[in-house]
Enzyme design. Sequence first.
Site, PDB file in Angstrom:
ATOM      1  N   THR A  10       0.837  -1.192   0.000  1.00 33.19           N
ATOM      2  CA  THR A  10       0.000   0.000   0.000  1.00 33.19           C
ATOM      3  C   THR A  10       0.872   1.242   0.000  1.00 33.19           C
ATOM      4  OG1 THR A  10      -1.852   1.103   1.111  1.00 33.19           O
ATOM      5  CG2 THR A  10      -0.144   0.215   2.524  1.00 33.19           C
ATOM      6  N   ASP A  71      -7.430  -5.784   2.202  1.00 33.54           N
ATOM      7  CA  ASP A  71      -8.565  -5.167   1.545  1.00 33.54           C
ATOM      8  C   ASP A  71      -9.663  -5.077   2.592  1.00 33.54           C
ATOM      9  OD1 ASP A  71      -9.434  -3.922  -0.799  1.00 33.54           O
ATOM     10  OD2 ASP A  71     -10.704  -5.613  -1.313  1.00 33.54           O
ATOM     11  N   ASP A 155     -15.011   6.702   8.617  1.00 33.41           N
ATOM     12  CA  ASP A 155     -14.852   6.864  10.067  1.00 33.41           C
ATOM     13  C   ASP A 155     -15.862   7.820  10.716  1.00 33.41           C
ATOM     14  OD1 ASP A 155     -12.877   4.990  10.347  1.00 33.41           O
ATOM     15  OD2 ASP A 155     -11.217   6.413  10.466  1.00 33.41           O
TER      16      ASP A 155
END
Length: 196
Positions: A10, A71, A155
Amino acid sequence: MEKRKLVFATNNQHKLCEIRAILGDKYEILSLEDINCHTDIPETANTLEGNAHIKAKFIYDQYGLACFADDTGLEVEALNGAPGVYSARYAGGNGHDSEANMNKLLLNLKEKTNRKAQFRTVIAFIENGEEHFFEGIVKGEIIKEKQGNCGFGYDPIFCPEGYTETFAELGNEIKNKISHRAKAVEKLCAYLTHKQ
Ligand code: IMP
């Protein structure tokens, strides 16, 4: 003693920070940039497991380094598990427009009383040609309006079970202890420690 190197497939700085906070004492976590990989690895599978596998396998095959990839999806009960594997691209376009994604989700849940949801992370880890999967789940619910400024993605609208604040209000220190990713990483870490 020199820390063992592990590639985390990533370049997402939020995720790298989270993972380094959890695993950083024991491992040197290298990003895609750190290994000079600038390929946009396509996430073409229709499951979290499939996409994690594609990313980890690509790095392992191309660079021969021990590697893990994750993922994550937000699975909403009243929407039959959507957005799930399509969480990043829920509002269309190239994806990763968190504001648009949250707005779409709030709209789709407007008439729903069942607000239950879960974040699910799958990690694929490949070393010496062997692959293992680790899963982490955090249950909670989608609140009606965004609250808080920390974190990323969904979030501000996700309130984990046992808390009255969203992930974005709780902040990284608490989130890193209870999150889906933290749970999956703990399992990866337990595996790595055990096999040493
Ligand atoms: P990814 O596959 O881990 O990049 O996650 C896909 C999408 O899920 C991201 O673009 C975010 O919108 C969302 N997501 C992943 N992890 C989190 C998290 O910890 N909090 C909020 N949203 C997240």
